[in-house]
Every structure is written in structure tokens, then in C-alpha cells.
Scaffold this motif. Sequence first.
Motif, PDB file in Angstrom:
ATOM      1  N   VAL A 111       0.832  -1.333   0.102  1.00  0.00           N
ATOM      2  CA  VAL A 111       0.019   0.103  -0.082  1.00  0.00           C
ATOM      3  C   VAL A 111       0.943   1.249   0.009  1.00  0.00           C
ATOM      4  CG1 VAL A 111      -1.651   1.352   1.468  1.00  0.00           C
ATOM      5  CG2 VAL A 111      -1.956  -0.964   1.181  1.00  0.00           C
ATOM      6  N   ARG A 112       1.904   1.432   0.794  1.00  0.00           N
ATOM      7  CA  ARG A 112       2.891   2.352   0.862  1.00  0.00           C
ATOM      8  C   ARG A 112       3.269   2.775  -0.563  1.00  0.00           C
ATOM      9  NH1 ARG A 112       6.459   0.428   4.570  1.00  0.00           N
ATOM     10  NH2 ARG A 112       4.831  -0.195   5.820  1.00  0.00           N
ATOM     11  N   LYS A 113       3.759   1.627  -1.276  1.00  0.00           N
ATOM     12  CA  LYS A 113       4.385   1.901  -2.634  1.00  0.00           C
ATOM     13  C   LYS A 113       3.420   2.338  -3.419  1.00  0.00           C
ATOM     14  CE  LYS A 113       6.242  -2.476  -3.482  1.00  0.00           C
ATOM     15  NZ  LYS A 113       6.986  -3.428  -4.148  1.00  0.00           N
ATOM     16  N   ILE A 114       2.162   1.970  -3.346  1.00  0.00           N
ATOM     17  CA  ILE A 114       1.084   2.387  -4.419  1.00  0.00           C
ATOM     18  C   ILE A 114       0.757   3.798  -3.939  1.00  0.00           C
ATOM     19  CG2 ILE A 114      -1.377   2.168  -4.882  1.00  0.00           C
ATOM     20  CD1 ILE A 114      -1.116  -0.975  -4.372  1.00  0.00           C
ATOM     21  N   ARG A 115       0.666   4.046  -2.991  1.00  0.00           N
ATOM     22  CA  ARG A 115       0.571   5.697  -2.495  1.00  0.00           C
ATOM     23  C   ARG A 115       1.639   6.407  -3.281  1.00  0.00           C
ATOM     24  NH1 ARG A 115      -4.566   5.748  -0.431  1.00  0.00           N
ATOM     25  NH2 ARG A 115      -5.298   4.839   1.266  1.00  0.00           N
ATOM     26  N   GLU A 116       2.762   6.107  -2.781  1.00  0.00           N
ATOM     27  CA  GLU A 116       3.827   6.872  -3.168  1.00  0.00           C
ATOM     28  C   GLU A 116       3.905   7.135  -4.860  1.00  0.00           C
ATOM     29  OE1 GLU A 116       7.569   5.245  -1.995  1.00  0.00           O
ATOM     30  OE2 GLU A 116       7.264   5.621   0.253  1.00  0.00           O
ATOM     31  N   ALA A 117       3.726   6.116  -5.365  1.00  0.00           N
ATOM     32  CA  ALA A 117       3.577   6.195  -6.716  1.00  0.00           C
ATOM     33  C   ALA A 117       2.443   6.874  -7.333  1.00  0.00           C
ATOM     34  CB  ALA A 117       3.784   4.735  -7.656  1.00  0.00           C
ATOM     35  N   ILE A 118       1.165   6.849  -6.853  1.00  0.00           N
ATOM     36  CA  ILE A 118      -0.117   7.155  -7.399  1.00  0.00           C
ATOM     37  C   ILE A 118      -0.599   7.892  -5.980  1.00  0.00           C
ATOM     38  CG2 ILE A 118      -2.203   6.737  -8.584  1.00  0.00           C
ATOM     39  CD1 ILE A 118      -0.567   3.899  -8.787  1.00  0.00           C
ATOM     40  N   PRO A 119      -0.204   9.254  -5.673  1.00  0.00           N
ATOM     41  CA  PRO A 119      -0.659   9.688  -4.347  1.00  0.00           C
ATOM     42  C   PRO A 119      -2.256   9.863  -4.346  1.00  0.00           C
ATOM     43  CG  PRO A 119       0.918  11.068  -5.277  1.00  0.00           C
ATOM     44  CD  PRO A 119       0.642   9.946  -6.345  1.00  0.00           C
ATOM     45  N   ASP A 120      -3.044  10.132  -5.534  1.00  0.00           N
ATOM     46  CA  ASP A 120      -4.593  10.478  -5.401  1.00  0.00           C
ATOM     47  C   ASP A 120      -5.043   9.238  -5.324  1.00  0.00           C
ATOM     48  OD1 ASP A 120      -3.744  10.121  -7.942  1.00  0.00           O
ATOM     49  OD2 ASP A 120      -4.847  12.076  -8.523  1.00  0.00           O
ATOM     50  N   ILE A 121      -4.689   7.980  -5.538  1.00  0.00           N
ATOM     51  CA  ILE A 121      -5.502   6.508  -5.699  1.00  0.00           C
ATOM     52  C   ILE A 121      -6.502   6.275  -4.630  1.00  0.00           C
ATOM     53  CG2 ILE A 121      -4.000   5.038  -4.855  1.00  0.00           C
ATOM     54  CD1 ILE A 121      -4.341   3.463  -7.547  1.00  0.00           C
ATOM     55  N   ALA A 122      -7.592   5.958  -4.707  1.00  0.00           N
ATOM     56  CA  ALA A 122      -8.368   5.517  -3.705  1.00  0.00           C
ATOM     57  C   ALA A 122      -8.351   3.874  -3.719  1.00  0.00           C
ATOM     58  CB  ALA A 122      -9.920   5.660  -4.171  1.00  0.00           C
ATOM     59  N   ILE A 123      -8.303   3.350  -2.283  1.00  0.00           N
ATOM     60  CA  ILE A 123      -8.045   1.900  -2.115  1.00  0.00           C
ATOM     61  C   ILE A 123      -9.212   1.466  -1.540  1.00  0.00           C
ATOM     62  CG2 ILE A 123      -6.444   0.372  -1.209  1.00  0.00           C
ATOM     63  CD1 ILE A 123      -4.250   2.173  -1.514  1.00  0.00           C
ATOM     64  N   THR A 124      -9.833   0.362  -2.008  1.00  0.00           N
ATOM     65  CA  THR A 124     -10.949  -0.199  -1.205  1.00  0.00           C
ATOM     66  C   THR A 124     -10.469  -1.640  -1.044  1.00  0.00           C
ATOM     67  OG1 THR A 124     -12.009  -0.796  -3.350  1.00  0.00           O
ATOM     68  CG2 THR A 124     -12.664   1.334  -2.312  1.00  0.00           C
ATOM     69  N   THR A 125     -11.424  -2.414  -0.186  1.00  0.00           N
ATOM     70  CA  THR A 125     -10.930  -3.833   0.121  1.00  0.00           C
ATOM     71  C   THR A 125     -11.996  -4.513   0.507  1.00  0.00           C
ATOM     72  OG1 THR A 125      -9.254  -4.967   1.393  1.00  0.00           O
ATOM     73  CG2 THR A 125     -10.735  -3.439   2.628  1.00  0.00           C
ATOM     74  N   ASP A 126     -11.943  -5.934   0.642  1.00  0.00           N
ATOM     75  CA  ASP A 126     -12.842  -6.793   1.134  1.00  0.00           C
ATOM     76  C   ASP A 126     -12.148  -7.349   2.615  1.00  0.00           C
ATOM     77  OD1 ASP A 126     -14.464  -6.583  -1.096  1.00  0.00           O
ATOM     78  OD2 ASP A 126     -13.770  -8.611  -1.735  1.00  0.00           O
ATOM     79  N   ILE A 127     -13.259  -7.721   3.394  1.00  0.00           N
ATOM     80  CA  ILE A 127     -12.658  -8.070   4.745  1.00  0.00           C
ATOM     81  C   ILE A 127     -13.689  -9.431   5.320  1.00  0.00           C
ATOM     82  CG2 ILE A 127     -12.245  -7.576   7.278  1.00  0.00           C
ATOM     83  CD1 ILE A 127     -11.466  -4.781   6.432  1.00  0.00           C
ATOM     84  N   ILE A 128     -13.178 -10.276   5.790  1.00  0.00           N
ATOM     85  CA  ILE A 128     -13.912 -11.376   6.597  1.00  0.00           C
ATOM     86  C   ILE A 128     -13.660 -11.436   7.853  1.00  0.00           C
ATOM     87  CG2 ILE A 128     -14.306 -13.737   6.516  1.00  0.00           C
ATOM     88  CD1 ILE A 128     -13.300 -14.014   3.554  1.00  0.00           C
ATOM     89  N   ILE A 129     -14.942 -11.530   8.575  1.00  0.00           N
ATOM     90  CA  ILE A 129     -14.735 -11.293  10.168  1.00  0.00           C
ATOM     91  C   ILE A 129     -15.493 -12.814  10.520  1.00  0.00           C
ATOM     92  CG2 ILE A 129     -15.559 -10.300  12.341  1.00  0.00           C
ATOM     93  CD1 ILE A 129     -15.666  -8.142   9.135  1.00  0.00           C
ATOM     94  N   GLY A 130     -14.463 -13.370  11.417  1.00  0.00           N
ATOM     95  CA  GLY A 130     -15.154 -14.748  12.134  1.00  0.00           C
ATOM     96  C   GLY A 130     -14.648 -16.045  11.306  1.00  0.00           C
ATOM     97  N   PHE A 131     -13.498 -16.062  10.786  1.00  0.00           N
ATOM     98  CA  PHE A 131     -12.837 -16.966  10.045  1.00  0.00           C
ATOM     99  C   PHE A 131     -12.521 -18.022  11.319  1.00  0.00           C
ATOM    100  CE2 PHE A 131      -9.157 -19.504   8.651  1.00  0.00           C
ATOM    101  CZ  PHE A 131      -9.553 -19.867   7.377  1.00  0.00           C
ATOM    102  N   PRO A 132     -12.653 -19.385  11.099  1.00  0.00           N
ATOM    103  CA  PRO A 132     -12.256 -20.415  12.048  1.00  0.00           C
ATOM    104  C   PRO A 132     -10.953 -19.969  13.015  1.00  0.00           C
ATOM    105  CG  PRO A 132     -12.902 -21.554  10.166  1.00  0.00           C
ATOM    106  CD  PRO A 132     -12.830 -19.978   9.754  1.00  0.00           C
ATOM    107  N   GLY A 133     -11.120 -19.995  14.343  1.00  0.00           N
ATOM    108  CA  GLY A 133      -9.796 -19.781  15.058  1.00  0.00           C
ATOM    109  C   GLY A 133      -9.812 -18.273  15.299  1.00  0.00           C
ATOM    110  N   GLU A 134     -10.384 -17.523  14.597  1.00  0.00           N
ATOM    111  CA  GLU A 134     -10.312 -15.792  14.897  1.00  0.00           C
ATOM    112  C   GLU A 134     -10.304 -15.503  16.353  1.00  0.00           C
ATOM    113  OE1 GLU A 134     -10.349 -12.219  11.795  1.00  0.00           O
ATOM    114  OE2 GLU A 134     -12.286 -12.907  12.480  1.00  0.00           O
ATOM    115  N   THR A 135      -9.484 -14.716  16.900  1.00  0.00           N
ATOM    116  CA  THR A 135      -9.732 -14.172  18.250  1.00  0.00           C
ATOM    117  C   THR A 135     -10.122 -12.596  18.106  1.00  0.00           C
ATOM    118  OG1 THR A 135      -7.246 -13.952  18.529  1.00  0.00           O
ATOM    119  CG2 THR A 135      -8.246 -15.885  19.159  1.00  0.00           C
ATOM    120  N   LYS A 136     -10.048 -11.973  19.304  1.00  0.00           N
ATOM    121  CA  LYS A 136     -10.276 -10.435  19.324  1.00  0.00           C
ATOM    122  C   LYS A 136      -9.031  -9.758  18.893  1.00  0.00           C
ATOM    123  CE  LYS A 136     -11.699  -6.802  22.633  1.00  0.00           C
ATOM    124  NZ  LYS A 136     -10.435  -6.351  22.452  1.00  0.00           N
ATOM    125  N   GLU A 137      -7.694 -10.478  19.213  1.00  0.00           N
ATOM    126  CA  GLU A 137      -6.448  -9.869  18.894  1.00  0.00           C
ATOM    127  C   GLU A 137      -6.135 -10.063  17.435  1.00  0.00           C
ATOM    128  OE1 GLU A 137      -7.049 -12.192  21.581  1.00  0.00           O
ATOM    129  OE2 GLU A 137      -6.922 -10.396  22.949  1.00  0.00           O
TER     130      GLU A 137
END
Length: 469
Positions: A319-345
Motif C-alpha cells: 500500500v505504501r508503494k502504491i500511495r507513493e507512486a499514485i498519491p491520489d489513488i482510492a483504495i478499497t478492500t474486502d474483509i472477512i470476520i469470524g474465520f475459524p480460530g479468529e480471536t479478538k487480537e
Amino acid sequence: MENTEELKRQREYIERLKGTVIRLKDSLSRTPKCAVVTFGCQMNARDSEKLAGILKEAGFALDGTESDADLVIYNTCSVRDNANQKVYGHLGSLKPLKKKNPGLKIAMCGCMMQEQSVIDNISRNYGFVDLVFGTHNIFKFAELLYRMYEESAGQIIDIWESTDDQVEDLPVERKYSYKSGVNIMYGCNNFCTYCIVPYVRGRERSRDAKEIVREIEKLSEDGVIEVMLLGQNVNSYGKGLDEDIDFSDLLKEVEKIDGIKRIRFMTSHPKDLSDKLIDTIASSEKICRHIHLPLQSGSDRILKAMNRHYTKESYLGLVRKIREAIPDIAITTDIIIGFPGETKEDVDDTIDVINKVEYDNAFTFIYSKRTGTPAASMADQVSEEFASEQFNRVLDAVRECASKRNGMLIGRVEEALVESISDNDPSMVTGRLSNNSMVHFKGDKQLIGSIVQVRLHTAGGFYYIGDMV
Ligand code: SAH
Ligand code: SF4
Ligand code: F3S
């Protein structure tokens, strides 16, 4: 392999279907209507345009709804269980309609149909479904439809395990005149342990670059100015082709096509995103300032169990490299919560990445157990209660950084591709900026499909208000 023999066959079936439609027209005293109902991702949306293309060519009217159509087609998604449940819900509500009108035909296709349990269920409990096909033989749609109308009394089920065939050049009916998705590859080889896509879409196959370029040239001649290159992992484009070409080279080829003004792509897997690609985006006039870079989790332990092949640090470095090369780029993502074994940490790590990256937006999903995937048989599945608690924490973090990011362009003049009349105010139009944000400004429907300059003066939740200059 491109299969011209098969193309010819399917074109013949389209011709024969025209006769079927004339017969239906006579008995109904109107043009038969169909409704193509699409679930899931951009791949499915593009597939539905292919189904619609064939239906239109055969003579069907495309403006049917589930309650008044003579033919309903469900193009399904199975990425999460709620996607499957939604389809069964729709199907259930068609049953009484079919009882009243036995002439109503129902077809199902898409990713769900590649699951054996779904096929068993449909053949056992949904006998009123007339036609079932899968993701690998969608090019046979004309033939299957013809058989459904003219040859078969019972349910037709035609599911393939896989295919090497690519049948190019069947008709396509686009949803938008000015923009289009373009498949650059099919399938997926990554086998993230939670994900059903590699099982329902098969092995990764790239299309020949010259076929892709030819398709985009034709789209451009037909008025398309924005293309979205589609693949589950576009960054691995080119593997397995005779030609020595990668995704960055392909982008440069597409960039050369005159009428194309904007290029988008989806999805980028972080493990395969090269420096070369970052340079190509940075130096391009046409590639949009937006990258969708699914994180899934910020915890190294969970990323490993997910088989994602990157770490929290390597992702942040990227992400750092992308933002350095293309400062105005928007970054979006997908996140999964509750995968087996996942803890609060583990979730703390995910939230840490959210705060460090400052995503413009993120799609958050509660983990859904998909039969047949490795994660489904992991021992330590988490409770629903825990997952939804953590989901809310993640959502709060996403909202906070998205609202920080939205508004960054205030005061600037940006290009917007006008997509529609604004939902809330008929004197305004809605356009999309290069970074994928929406902007509302005064204008009329003549502007739809053109790119205009807009000064952005205020920001709402996920959009801007501006004035055309
Ligand atoms: N090929 C893309 C993702 C396609 S699926 C990629 O690798 O990024 C779209 C999103 O659905 C994924 O990014 C993931 O966040 C989510 N997803 C996939 N399988 C899931 C599951 N079993 N439960 C919850 N979300 C899932
Ligand atoms: Fe699924 Fe992973 Fe392939 Fe994306 S890369 S489609 S998440 S297996
Ligand atoms: Fe769903 Fe198939 Fe897309 S499972 S997300 S429609 S590839």
C-alpha cells in the motif's frame, strides 16, 4: 481453446429459437417476455449480458419481471450461504405463479449450480424448474433453451465439471451503452481456504490478448468509453498463454485503443501485484485512480490459515508503494470476520491495517462456511455472537476512515463520467469520478455517457456535490 465449430452450432440454435419465439408469440398474442435475474459479482453480471444477448437475438422482449415474465432465469451466486438462501427465496415465490401459468418457464444457472448439493435439492424439491446449467457451459444457452421449449417434457440438467472451450463472439446485450465489463480470464487457482469460487468456476484460464483487444475495439466502435477488465485475480493474467504477456502489458495494449477513455479492473490479489503494474498505472492517462485490494484479514496467523500468501507487513508495504507512486489513488478492500480460530487480537490486527491504510471503502463479510472448502472442516469455528460483535467493531473502523477520506477532493476540478439522472433530484445527474466516488451536479439526460469536468464543492457520506465547469 477458442472453438469456432461450437460457435457455429450455437448460432444455428439461435436461428431455430427464432421459430420458437414466433410460435410463442402466436399463442400469447404478444411477444414473450423474459426476466434475467442476477445475483453475485461482476462476472455474473457480464454472463447475464451474454444470456440477454441471445434472448434478444432470438426475439424475446427483455423487459419482463419475475411476476409477469414468460421465462425467468436466475443467474446465481454461492460465495456465501445467504446468497444461496436468497435464490431459494425467489424460487419459492415463483412456485404459485407456475401453478397458475404452466407456460411459465424457469431456468437456473451460475455458480450455485456447480454445487452437487444444490443440484440434488433442485431435482428433488423444485421439480417446477425447467432448465439447469452451470458456469462452464453457459455458451450452450441457445441450444439448451431450444431443447427446453421444443424437445423436453421434464427437467433438463446439464452441468459440466470443467471446460477448456472458449466460445467467442456470441451476441451480448449490454446493460449500459457507455461502459462494459470484459472478461480477461476465467476461474481461479488460489484456493483461499474459505472460498468456493475455485470449485464453482474451475481452473484459471486467461483469454488471448488479441481476442480481448478485438472485443474492446468493437465495444469502442459501439460507443463504449469505459471498460472494466474482469478476473478473480487479474494480476496473474497471462499465465498459461503461449504469448509472453502479463497484466501490465495487457493494460498497455488496451490503453492504445482510441475510443476507450477509462480503464478499470477487478480484482487485484495483493500477492501478485507487481512494481511493473504500479508503474503502468502511475504513468497511464486512462487507468482509473482506484484499486480494489482485498485484505481479508490483518492477522498473519489468519492470513496463513486463509492461504493468502502475504503478511500484514507485506500488505502495508505494498500500500505504501502504491500511495507513493499514485498519491491520489482510492483504495478499497474486502474483509472477512469470524474465520475459524479468529480471536479478538486477530481482529485488532485487521483494525490496525484499516487505520493505517485509511481505505476509501471496505466490504465487510461475516465468514460463511462453504461445504467442500478446507476452512469448513477446521475445528475451531467461531460463534455467531462473537462474529457479529467483531463485525461491528470492524464496521466502525471502516466508517471512520471512509468518512475521513471522502471529501479529500473538495475544491478540485475532476472528470466525471455521467451515469444517470440523480435518484433524489431530477434536475441533477450522477457521475463517477476516476477514483470511483460518485458526484451529483446540475445537468440533464443528454449528458449520460459523456465525460465532463466538475468542480467538487461539498461532500456527503460517500459522494460529492459539484458544478459542471
Ligand atoms: N477474487 C477476489 C474475491 C472474490 S469473492 C479476491 O480474491 O479478492 C468476493 C469476496 O467475498 C472476497 O474478497 C471475500 O472477502 C468474500 N468471501 C469469499 N468467500 C467467503 C466466505 N466463505 N465467507 C465470507 N466471505 C467470503
Ligand atoms: Fe476466492 Fe481467493 Fe480465488 Fe478470490 S483469489 S476467488 S478469494 S479463492
Ligand atoms: Fe458469486 Fe460466482 Fe461471483 S460465487 S461472487 S457469482 S464468481
